[in-house]
Write a protein that holds these residues in place. Structure first.
Motif, mmCIF file in Angstrom:
data_model
loop_
_atom_site.group_PDB
_atom_site.id
_atom_site.type_symbol
_atom_site.label_atom_id
_atom_site.label_comp_id
_atom_site.label_asym_id
_atom_site.label_seq_id
_atom_site.Cartn_x
_atom_site.Cartn_y
_atom_site.Cartn_z
ATOM 1 N N MET A 184 0.828 -1.202 0.000
ATOM 2 C CA MET A 184 0.000 0.000 0.000
ATOM 3 C C MET A 184 0.869 1.262 0.000
ATOM 4 O O MET A 184 0.592 2.212 -0.725
ATOM 5 C CB MET A 184 -0.920 0.009 1.216
ATOM 6 C CG MET A 184 -1.901 1.162 1.230
ATOM 7 S SD MET A 184 -2.628 1.448 2.829
ATOM 8 C CE MET A 184 -1.204 1.998 3.746
ATOM 9 N N SER A 185 1.932 1.242 0.771
ATOM 10 C CA SER A 185 2.826 2.402 0.818
ATOM 11 C C SER A 185 3.470 2.635 -0.545
ATOM 12 O O SER A 185 3.586 3.780 -0.994
ATOM 13 C CB SER A 185 3.907 2.180 1.872
ATOM 14 O OG SER A 185 3.327 2.078 3.145
ATOM 15 N N GLU A 186 3.886 1.563 -1.197
ATOM 16 C CA GLU A 186 4.499 1.686 -2.515
ATOM 17 C C GLU A 186 3.483 2.189 -3.543
ATOM 18 O O GLU A 186 3.803 3.035 -4.381
ATOM 19 C CB GLU A 186 5.072 0.329 -2.950
ATOM 20 C CG GLU A 186 5.832 0.371 -4.247
ATOM 21 C CD GLU A 186 7.088 1.229 -4.194
ATOM 22 O OE1 GLU A 186 7.544 1.650 -5.277
ATOM 23 O OE2 GLU A 186 7.604 1.492 -3.096
ATOM 24 N N ASN A 190 0.924 4.106 -2.900
ATOM 25 C CA ASN A 190 0.717 5.529 -2.604
ATOM 26 C C ASN A 190 1.860 6.375 -3.161
ATOM 27 O O ASN A 190 1.641 7.467 -3.677
ATOM 28 C CB ASN A 190 0.579 5.752 -1.105
ATOM 29 C CG ASN A 190 -0.748 5.285 -0.578
ATOM 30 O OD1 ASN A 190 -1.701 5.103 -1.330
ATOM 31 N ND2 ASN A 190 -0.817 5.052 0.714
ATOM 32 N N ARG A 191 3.078 5.872 -3.049
ATOM 33 C CA ARG A 191 4.231 6.602 -3.575
ATOM 34 C C ARG A 191 4.129 6.732 -5.092
ATOM 35 O O ARG A 191 4.351 7.809 -5.652
ATOM 36 C CB ARG A 191 5.543 5.900 -3.204
ATOM 37 C CG ARG A 191 6.777 6.702 -3.600
ATOM 38 C CD ARG A 191 8.050 5.886 -3.517
ATOM 39 N NE ARG A 191 8.055 4.746 -4.412
ATOM 40 C CZ ARG A 191 8.280 4.817 -5.730
ATOM 41 N NH1 ARG A 191 8.494 5.971 -6.296
ATOM 42 N NH2 ARG A 191 8.275 3.730 -6.468
ATOM 43 N N ARG A 192 3.761 5.643 -5.760
ATOM 44 C CA ARG A 192 3.606 5.696 -7.221
ATOM 45 C C ARG A 192 2.496 6.659 -7.627
ATOM 46 O O ARG A 192 2.632 7.393 -8.604
ATOM 47 C CB ARG A 192 3.312 4.300 -7.773
ATOM 48 C CG ARG A 192 4.518 3.420 -7.836
ATOM 49 C CD ARG A 192 4.211 2.163 -8.660
ATOM 50 N NE ARG A 192 5.024 1.085 -8.199
ATOM 51 C CZ ARG A 192 4.584 -0.037 -7.639
ATOM 52 N NH1 ARG A 192 3.294 -0.229 -7.494
ATOM 53 N NH2 ARG A 192 5.408 -0.957 -7.250
ATOM 54 N N ALA A 193 1.397 6.650 -6.880
ATOM 55 C CA ALA A 193 0.285 7.547 -7.189
ATOM 56 C C ALA A 193 0.723 8.999 -7.022
ATOM 57 O O ALA A 193 0.382 9.863 -7.843
ATOM 58 C CB ALA A 193 -0.907 7.240 -6.293
ATOM 59 N N ARG A 194 1.485 9.288 -5.968
ATOM 60 C CA ARG A 194 1.985 10.648 -5.764
ATOM 61 C C ARG A 194 2.917 11.053 -6.901
ATOM 62 O O ARG A 194 2.829 12.170 -7.422
ATOM 63 C CB ARG A 194 2.714 10.736 -4.418
ATOM 64 C CG ARG A 194 3.167 12.149 -4.079
ATOM 65 C CD ARG A 194 3.814 12.229 -2.702
ATOM 66 N NE ARG A 194 4.945 11.328 -2.577
ATOM 67 C CZ ARG A 194 4.989 10.251 -1.764
ATOM 68 N NH1 ARG A 194 3.969 9.976 -0.988
ATOM 69 N NH2 ARG A 194 6.054 9.481 -1.720
ATOM 70 N N ASP A 195 3.788 10.142 -7.332
ATOM 71 C CA ASP A 195 4.684 10.431 -8.452
ATOM 72 C C ASP A 195 3.898 10.699 -9.736
ATOM 73 O O ASP A 195 4.235 11.603 -10.497
ATOM 74 C CB ASP A 195 5.662 9.269 -8.679
ATOM 75 C CG ASP A 195 6.688 9.143 -7.566
ATOM 76 O OD1 ASP A 195 6.815 10.088 -6.754
ATOM 77 O OD2 ASP A 195 7.357 8.090 -7.514
ATOM 78 N N ARG A 196 2.834 9.911 -9.959
ATOM 79 C CA ARG A 196 1.999 10.140 -11.159
ATOM 80 C C ARG A 196 1.323 11.499 -11.111
ATOM 81 O O ARG A 196 1.256 12.213 -12.117
ATOM 82 C CB ARG A 196 0.946 9.039 -11.283
ATOM 83 C CG ARG A 196 1.462 7.748 -11.849
ATOM 84 C CD ARG A 196 0.321 6.813 -12.238
ATOM 85 N NE ARG A 196 -0.581 6.526 -11.134
ATOM 86 C CZ ARG A 196 -0.436 5.519 -10.286
ATOM 87 N NH1 ARG A 196 0.576 4.696 -10.416
ATOM 88 N NH2 ARG A 196 -1.304 5.319 -9.332
ATOM 89 N N ARG A 197 0.808 11.880 -9.934
ATOM 90 C CA ARG A 197 0.158 13.193 -9.805
ATOM 91 C C ARG A 197 1.150 14.315 -10.057
ATOM 92 O O ARG A 197 0.833 15.293 -10.751
ATOM 93 C CB ARG A 197 -0.460 13.348 -8.420
ATOM 94 C CG ARG A 197 -1.751 12.607 -8.228
ATOM 95 C CD ARG A 197 -2.464 13.019 -6.941
ATOM 96 N NE ARG A 197 -1.624 12.862 -5.764
ATOM 97 C CZ ARG A 197 -1.558 11.761 -5.016
ATOM 98 N NH1 ARG A 197 -2.275 10.722 -5.343
ATOM 99 N NH2 ARG A 197 -0.780 11.725 -3.953
ATOM 100 N N GLU A 198 2.349 14.179 -9.508
ATOM 101 C CA GLU A 198 3.355 15.220 -9.709
ATOM 102 C C GLU A 198 3.767 15.317 -11.174
ATOM 103 O O GLU A 198 3.926 16.422 -11.707
ATOM 104 C CB GLU A 198 4.579 14.929 -8.839
ATOM 105 C CG GLU A 198 4.322 15.132 -7.365
ATOM 106 C CD GLU A 198 5.485 14.665 -6.507
ATOM 107 O OE1 GLU A 198 6.486 14.171 -7.058
ATOM 108 O OE2 GLU A 198 5.385 14.801 -5.276
ATOM 109 N N ALA A 199 3.911 14.169 -11.841
ATOM 110 C CA ALA A 199 4.275 14.173 -13.254
ATOM 111 C C ALA A 199 3.155 14.779 -14.094
ATOM 112 O O ALA A 199 3.408 15.572 -15.009
ATOM 113 C CB ALA A 199 4.588 12.760 -13.728
ATOM 114 N N ALA A 200 1.911 14.427 -13.790
ATOM 115 C CA ALA A 200 0.781 14.974 -14.533
ATOM 116 C C ALA A 200 0.707 16.490 -14.351
ATOM 117 O O ALA A 200 0.443 17.227 -15.303
ATOM 118 C CB ALA A 200 -0.521 14.323 -14.076
ATOM 119 N N ALA A 201 0.948 16.960 -13.150
ATOM 120 C CA ALA A 201 0.914 18.403 -12.898
ATOM 121 C C ALA A 201 2.041 19.099 -13.651
ATOM 122 O O ALA A 201 1.858 20.189 -14.197
ATOM 123 C CB ALA A 201 1.022 18.679 -11.406
ATOM 124 N N ALA A 202 3.207 18.470 -13.705
ATOM 125 C CA ALA A 202 4.343 19.073 -14.410
ATOM 126 C C ALA A 202 4.079 19.146 -15.906
ATOM 127 O O ALA A 202 4.421 20.136 -16.559
ATOM 128 C CB ALA A 202 5.614 18.277 -14.131
#
Length: 65
Positions: A34-36, A38-50
């Protein structure tokens, strides 16, 4: 003594022989997964925002030069 009692004793004995901590290990593995995720989801959100605002990223990068 019925036929069910020896079977019940056999199952009870087998359960007693199983290694302890199996549930603890399963929970630890589930938490790590679950932690991993969540980390991937956060990375995807940051990439999408960028990628959504490329001009803002370039302007922000130019300010620091």
């Amino acid at each position: 003594m019925t036929a069910v009692q020896p079977l019940r004793q056999l199952v009870t004995s087998a359960i007693a022989l199983l290694p302890e901590g199996g549930q603890r290990t399963a929970r630890r593995n589930a938490w790590a997964a679950m932690s991993e995720d969540n980390r991937r989801a956060r990375d995807r959100r940051e990439a999408a925002a960028a990628f959504a605002v490329p001009g803002a990223v370039a302007r922000r990068a130019n300010r620091h030069v």
